[in-house]
Design an enzyme around this catalytic site. Structure first.
Site, PDB file in Angstrom:
ATOM      1  N   HIS A 121      44.175  44.202  39.070  1.00  0.00           N
ATOM      2  CA  HIS A 121      45.642  44.182  38.963  1.00  0.00           C
ATOM      3  C   HIS A 121      45.976  43.742  37.536  1.00  0.00           C
ATOM      4  CE1 HIS A 121      49.694  42.501  39.746  1.00  0.00           C
ATOM      5  NE2 HIS A 121      49.696  43.125  40.901  1.00  0.00           N
ATOM      6  N   ASP A 198      40.292  36.888  42.316  1.00  0.00           N
ATOM      7  CA  ASP A 198      41.689  37.137  42.652  1.00  0.00           C
ATOM      8  C   ASP A 198      41.727  37.545  44.126  1.00  0.00           C
ATOM      9  OD1 ASP A 198      44.119  38.281  43.185  1.00  0.00           O
ATOM     10  OD2 ASP A 198      44.175  39.560  41.405  1.00  0.00           O
ATOM     11  N   GLN A 201      44.902  39.982  47.522  1.00  0.00           N
ATOM     12  CA  GLN A 201      44.920  41.091  48.468  1.00  0.00           C
ATOM     13  C   GLN A 201      43.917  40.899  49.611  1.00  0.00           C
ATOM     14  OE1 GLN A 201      47.213  43.825  49.516  1.00  0.00           O
ATOM     15  NE2 GLN A 201      47.390  43.243  47.364  1.00  0.00           N
ATOM     16  N   LYS A 224      52.017  36.920  50.414  1.00  0.00           N
ATOM     17  CA  LYS A 224      51.245  37.997  51.054  1.00  0.00           C
ATOM     18  C   LYS A 224      50.566  37.515  52.336  1.00  0.00           C
ATOM     19  CE  LYS A 224      50.741  40.575  46.816  1.00  0.00           C
ATOM     20  NZ  LYS A 224      49.906  41.083  45.730  1.00  0.00           N
ATOM     21  N   CYS A 362      50.539  48.324  39.708  1.00  0.00           N
ATOM     22  CA  CYS A 362      50.085  47.326  38.725  1.00  0.00           C
ATOM     23  C   CYS A 362      48.595  47.454  38.444  1.00  0.00           C
ATOM     24  CB  CYS A 362      50.406  45.898  39.174  1.00  0.00           C
ATOM     25  SG  CYS A 362      52.149  45.569  39.326  1.00  0.00           S
TER      26      CYS A 362
HETATM   27  C1  LIG Z   1      49.906  40.922  44.397  1.00  0.00           C
HETATM   28  C2  LIG Z   1      48.702  40.809  43.565  1.00  0.00           C
HETATM   29  C3  LIG Z   1      48.689  40.060  42.388  1.00  0.00           C
HETATM   30  C4  LIG Z   1      49.920  39.396  41.826  1.00  0.00           C
HETATM   31  O1  LIG Z   1      50.460  38.470  42.685  1.00  0.00           O
HETATM   32  P1  LIG Z   1      51.867  37.770  42.328  1.00  0.00           P
HETATM   33  O2  LIG Z   1      52.274  37.175  43.630  1.00  0.00           O
HETATM   34  O3  LIG Z   1      52.779  38.855  41.875  1.00  0.00           O
HETATM   35  O4  LIG Z   1      51.593  36.775  41.278  1.00  0.00           O
HETATM   36  C5  LIG Z   1      47.506  39.967  41.697  1.00  0.00           C
HETATM   37  N1  LIG Z   1      46.401  40.563  42.119  1.00  0.00           N
HETATM   38  C6  LIG Z   1      46.355  41.296  43.259  1.00  0.00           C
HETATM   39  C7  LIG Z   1      45.076  41.926  43.695  1.00  0.00           C
HETATM   40  C8  LIG Z   1      47.512  41.454  44.004  1.00  0.00           C
HETATM   41  O5  LIG Z   1      47.493  42.187  45.122  1.00  0.00           O
END
Ligand SMILES: *Cc1c(COP(=O)(O)O)cnc(C)c1O
Length: 404
Positions: A121, A198, A201, A224, A362
């Site tokens: 992302h 990260d 997701q 999320k 993104c």
């Molecule tokens: C949504 C997402 C982000 C960004 O999250 P924010 O809540 O906008 O800071 C980063 N990486 C992944 C894989 C995402 O799905």
């Protein structure tokens, strides 16, 4: 077994209509919907014990502090962190990553290498580019394959004694690929590199065990995982959090302040300058409790059934191509139909009450890899149903007919 009717009752928004049609919400990878218990926790906070935390002697402040710190412990337990102070509250995944990347400015030198994956992302790309620009370190990319998986042989080769940091998402938001982070972490550690995962997701679908993974940093967003927007989680191993300097200066993060010298507070407060999103932190704990009461195994099994059902129905549509076909995948389907622009499909689906995401999600480098401007992305959650998939597929067929 998951009682889908009972679960849907927990989400008031699922009762509404959009453009005169019952809402079909398939944009869960962008943000999840909020169960009533979380909404109630937010209302309860502002109705009964809203106060600033950590510094008040009065009862409301104590109650708010207790609830906020209880939430930190809930998060600690959920991720199986060794210590509650290894959980830092931030404003989101993006903030968590920036906190770590800026901290590494003092730990990285010219000639060092940092490794990230082709599936990232933007929020797990740009902060590291900024770090490399400032330090003279080199950014290297772990390549991906046509099926949307990381090329693990290329990764193994790219890790050298120069590698200081590795950043990979647990699950790709654009394609749903579940990455083999355990292997990635072990390999990076073999050369002494730190690893940031990260998990934005992954956390809606998987319950990660940060100690079993032996990960150095694991980050995600509350919005999320049935929580509110504006709250993020940063798990960091104590040894790394101790090494990183504070991210922001201000109240809460100090021990003593004089004009000559300030000494910083210990973990976690060193990274939590200023008044945090108190209510949001508390509500995040309630959201995690809610998901755990259903159970992540139950969630994963059910979502996998949704994914299989939707995939079978979609591939039957003439000219439809799915991007991201890895074996290990969460309930995300990215696709295009022939030459039709994803935006046009998304617009028609919206008229039918169906919310999907269109565009590059993104993750422009992934779109460049496939040489496409973007995709339509349908992403499912445990409160979605097979009937909604039928409505979506019928709507898509209608859209395709109109647009081709
Ligand atoms: C949504 C997402 C982000 C960004 O999250 P924010 O809540 O906008 O800071 C980063 N990486 C992944 C894989 C995402 O799905």
């Amino acid at each position: 077994m998951l009682d889908i009717n009972k679960i849907r009752e927990d989400f008031p928004i699922l009762k509404r209509e959009v453009n005169g049609k019952p809402l079909v919400y398939f944009d869960n990878a962008a943000t999840s919907q909020t169960p009533q218990v979380v909404i109630d926790a937010i209302v309860d906070y502002y109705s009964t014990y809203n106060a600033n935390i950590h510094r008040g002697v009065h009862s409301l402040s104590q109650e708010a502090t207790d609830a906020y710190e209880q939430a930190r412990i809930k998060i600690q337990k959920h991720f199986n962190a060794a210590q509650s102070y290894e959980i830092i509250f931030t404003s989101g995944t993006t903030h968590s990553i920036n906190l770590v990347s800026s901290g590494f400015e003092s730990l990285i030198n010219q000639g060092d290498e940092v490794l990230l994956s082709a599936l990232e992302h933007h929020s797990n790309i740009v902060p590291w580019q900024m770090l490399c620009e400032k330090t003279g370190a080199t950014l290297k990319v772990i390549p991906m394959t046509q099926s949307g998986e990381l090329d693990m042989a290329a990764f193994a080769k790219a890790v050298t004694p120069k590698t200081k940091l590795v950043f990979v998402n647990h699950v790709s938001n654009a394609l749903g690929t579940v990455n083999d982070i355990k292997t990635i972490i072990a390999k990076a550690h073999s050369v002494g590199a730190a690893v940031l995962i990260d998990g934005a997701q992954a956390t809606p679908h998987i319950k990660p065990d940060v100690q079993a993974l032996d990960v150095d940093f694991y980050v995600c967003s509350a919005h999320k995982i049935c929580g509110p927007t504006g709250v993020g989680i940063l798990y960091g191993k104590q040894e790394w959090l101790d090494k990183l300097p504070p991210y922001q200066g201000g109240g809460e993060m100090i021990e003593t302040v004089t004009f000559e010298k300030t000494t910083y507070a210990g973990l976690p407060h060193k990274f939590e300058a200023g008044t945090p999103n108190i209510c949001g932190g508390i509500a995040t704990g309630v959201g995690l409790d809610y998901m755990n009461s259903i159970g992540f195994d139950t969630i994963a099994t059910y979502e996998n059934e949704l994914l299989t059902y939707a995939t079978e129905k979609l591939i039957a549509i003439d000219g439809l191509k799915i991007y991201g076909t890895s074996k290990e995948k969460t309930a995300v389907i990215s696709f295009n139909v022939g030459e039709i622009h994803p935006y046009d499909i998304g617009t028609i689906l919206d008229k039918l009450g169906i919310a999907v995401r269109t565009g590059h999600h993104c993750a422009q480098p992934i779109m460049d890899f496939y040489k496409i401007p973007g995709t339509v992305r349908a992403s499912f959650s445990f409160y979605n149903t097979m009937e909604e998939i039928d409505i979506f597929v019928a709507g898509l067929e209608k859209a395709v007919l109109m647009l081709s």
